[in-house]
Design an enzyme around this catalytic site. Structure first.
Site, PDB file in Angstrom:
ATOM      1  N   GLY A  67     -11.397   5.735   2.969  1.00 11.02           N
ATOM      2  CA  GLY A  67     -12.310   6.577   3.751  1.00 11.02           C
ATOM      3  C   GLY A  67     -13.771   6.149   3.671  1.00 11.02           C
ATOM      4  O   GLY A  67     -14.461   6.074   4.697  1.00 11.02           O
ATOM      5  N   GLU A  91       0.819   3.877   1.609  1.00 11.07           N
ATOM      6  CA  GLU A  91       1.204   4.377   2.940  1.00 11.07           C
ATOM      7  C   GLU A  91       2.355   3.545   3.509  1.00 11.07           C
ATOM      8  O   GLU A  91       3.200   4.056   4.243  1.00 11.07           O
ATOM      9  CB  GLU A  91      -0.023   4.392   3.860  1.00 11.07           C
ATOM     10  CG  GLU A  91      -0.954   5.543   3.474  1.00 11.07           C
ATOM     11  CD  GLU A  91      -2.433   5.261   3.638  1.00 11.07           C
ATOM     12  OE1 GLU A  91      -2.807   4.368   4.411  1.00 11.07           O
ATOM     13  OE2 GLU A  91      -3.229   5.947   2.958  1.00 11.07           O
ATOM     14  N   GLU A 130      -3.507   2.528  -7.269  1.00 16.13           N
ATOM     15  CA  GLU A 130      -3.901   3.610  -6.369  1.00 16.13           C
ATOM     16  C   GLU A 130      -2.958   4.795  -6.563  1.00 16.13           C
ATOM     17  O   GLU A 130      -1.884   4.839  -5.952  1.00 16.13           O
ATOM     18  CB  GLU A 130      -3.823   3.134  -4.913  1.00 16.13           C
ATOM     19  CG  GLU A 130      -4.708   1.937  -4.638  1.00 16.13           C
ATOM     20  CD  GLU A 130      -5.069   1.857  -3.162  1.00 16.13           C
ATOM     21  OE1 GLU A 130      -6.257   1.940  -2.850  1.00 16.13           O
ATOM     22  OE2 GLU A 130      -4.159   1.746  -2.327  1.00 16.13           O
ATOM     23  N   SER A 154      -9.902   7.749  -3.217  1.00 17.31           N
ATOM     24  CA  SER A 154     -11.119   8.566  -3.117  1.00 17.31           C
ATOM     25  C   SER A 154     -12.268   8.024  -3.953  1.00 17.31           C
ATOM     26  O   SER A 154     -13.037   8.781  -4.535  1.00 17.31           O
ATOM     27  CB  SER A 154     -10.829  10.027  -3.476  1.00 17.31           C
ATOM     28  OG  SER A 154      -9.867  10.565  -2.584  1.00 17.31           O
ATOM     29  N   HIS A 174       0.851  -1.192   0.000  1.00 13.13           N
ATOM     30  CA  HIS A 174       0.000   0.000   0.000  1.00 13.13           C
ATOM     31  C   HIS A 174       0.890   1.247   0.000  1.00 13.13           C
ATOM     32  O   HIS A 174       1.967   1.244   0.607  1.00 13.13           O
ATOM     33  CB  HIS A 174      -0.922   0.001   1.227  1.00 13.13           C
ATOM     34  CG  HIS A 174      -1.946   1.084   1.153  1.00 13.13           C
ATOM     35  ND1 HIS A 174      -1.673   2.380   1.518  1.00 13.13           N
ATOM     36  CD2 HIS A 174      -3.223   1.077   0.702  1.00 13.13           C
ATOM     37  CE1 HIS A 174      -2.747   3.118   1.308  1.00 13.13           C
ATOM     38  NE2 HIS A 174      -3.702   2.356   0.814  1.00 13.13           N
TER      39      HIS A 174
HETATM   40  P1  PGA Z   1      -9.205   6.423   0.072  1.00  9.97           P
HETATM   41  O1  PGA Z   1      -8.082   5.293   0.311  1.00  9.97           O
HETATM   42  O2  PGA Z   1     -10.396   5.716  -0.506  1.00  9.97           O
HETATM   43  O3  PGA Z   1      -9.454   6.999   1.422  1.00  9.97           O
HETATM   44  O4  PGA Z   1      -8.619   7.400  -0.889  1.00  9.97           O
HETATM   45  C1  PGA Z   1      -7.877   4.271  -0.618  1.00  9.97           C
HETATM   46  C2  PGA Z   1      -6.736   3.399  -0.151  1.00  9.97           C
HETATM   47  O5  PGA Z   1      -5.740   3.935   0.337  1.00  9.97           O
HETATM   48  O6  PGA Z   1      -6.811   2.158  -0.239  1.00  9.97           O
END
Ligand code: PGA
Length: 248
Positions: A234, A96, A166, A212, A94
Site C-alpha cells: 500500500g 495473495e 510477510e 503494512s 506472494h
Molecule cells: P502491504 O503489502 O504493505 O500493503 O501490507 C505488503 C505486500 O503484500 O507485499
C-alpha cells in the site's frame, strides 16, 4: 554487511500513465538514496516503467512469473518475456498468490528454480496466516515454506535469492508485526537457511519484512538485526508514502 533493500509491490494498481508518473517521481526522489531499490508494477506497465527507470538506481521487478518458458499456458507470462522487457527481479509465492490463487509450494519451487536458471533475482515470500500464528505454528510454516521454496536451489544460485517474511495477517490490514515478533521469525529463517546452505550463506541472504510497513514503523523494523529491508504494498503507491521508507 547486508545492504538494506526496499522494494515496492504495486499489486493490481496503476494504469500505464499513472505508473509512468509514479516511476518518474521515484527516480527523482531516490537519486542518491543509499539503499537498494526495486519497484514491481503490474505486467501491463512493465515496458513503460522500464523506459523511465533504465540507468537509474531503481531496478525493475515483476510480481509473478510462469513456471514454464513457453507454450499453452493461457494468461501466464514467461521469464523470457520478462527478461526481454528489462525485468531483473521476480516476486514469487506472494501470499495473495498462495491464498487467493492457490499456488502451492511445489509450483512456487518450480518458478523459483526456473527464474534463477534465467538469472533473475528471486524474492521468495513466506508467511503464516493468523490462524497458524494463533496455533503456535508460525515458525513451522515459515520453515517449511522456506525449505520447500528453495528445494533444489544450489548454494551458488542462493546468491540470487531474497526472502520476504510477510505475515499474512499483516498484509494490507494496517496491523504490523511488532519489530520483536518480526525479528523472531527473521532470525529463525536465517537459522533455517544456515541449516540448508551453511552459516556464511545465511549471514549473506537478505530477508525483507512485508506487511503494512509505513514511514512511521519502518525505522523500528529496519533497526532489527535480521530485518534487511522491506517489501511494501500500500505505501508503495505514492511518492509521498514510499520515499520516506526508502530514505530511512
Ligand atoms: P502491504 O503489502 O504493505 O500493503 O501490507 C505488503 C505486500 O503484500 O507485499
Amino acid at each position: 554487511m547486508r545492504q538494506c533493500y526496499i522494494a515496492g509491490n504495486w499489486k493490481m494498481n496503476k494504469t500505464r500513465a499513472e505508473a509512468i508518473d509514479l516511476a518518474r517521481g521515484l527516480v527523482t526522489a531516490l537519486k542518491g538514496g543509499r539503499h537498494r531499490y526495486m519497484i514491481a508494477p503490474p505486467f501491463t506497465s512493465l515496458d513503460a516503467v522500464a523506459s523511465v527507470i533504465r540507468g537509474t538506481n531503481i531496478r525493475l521487478g515483476a510480481q509473478n512469473v510462469a513456471c514454464e518458458e513457453s507454450g499453452a499456458h493461457t494468461g501466464e507470462v514467461s521469464p523470457l518475456m520478462l527478461k526481454d522487457l528489462g525485468v531483473r527481479t521476480v516476486i514469487i509465492g506472494h501470499s495473495e498468490r498462495r491464498h487467493l490463487y492457490k499456488e502451492g509450494d511445489a509450483l512456487i519451487n518450480k518458478k523459483v528454480r526456473l527464474a534463477l536458471k534465467h538469472g533473475f533475482e528471486v524474492i521468495l515470500c513466506i508467511g503464516e496466516t493468523l490462524e497458524e500464528r494463533e496455533a503456535g505454528k508460525a515458525q513451522e510454516i515459515c520453515g517449511s515454506q522456506t525449505r520447500l521454496g528453495l528445494a533444489g536451489v544450489t548454494g551458488d544460485e542462493l546468491d540470487g535469492v531474497v526472502i520476504a517474511y510477510e505475515p499474512v495477517w499483516a498484509i494490507g490490514t494496517g496491523k504490523t508485526a511488532t519489530p520483536e515478533d518480526a525479528q523472531g521469525i527473521h532470525a529463525f529463517t536465517r537459522v533455517t537457511v544456515a541449516g540448508l546452505y551453511g552459516k556464511a550463506a545465511a549471514e549473506k541472504i537478505i530477508i525483507q519484512y512485508g506487511g503494512s510497513m509505513k514511514a512511521d514503523n519502518a525505522s523500528a523494523l529496519l533497526a532489527q538485526p535480521d530485518i534487511d529491508g522491506g517489501l511494501i504494498g500500500g505505501a508503495a503507491l505514492t511518492v509521498d508514502t514510499f520515499v520516506p521508507i526508502c530514505l530511512v
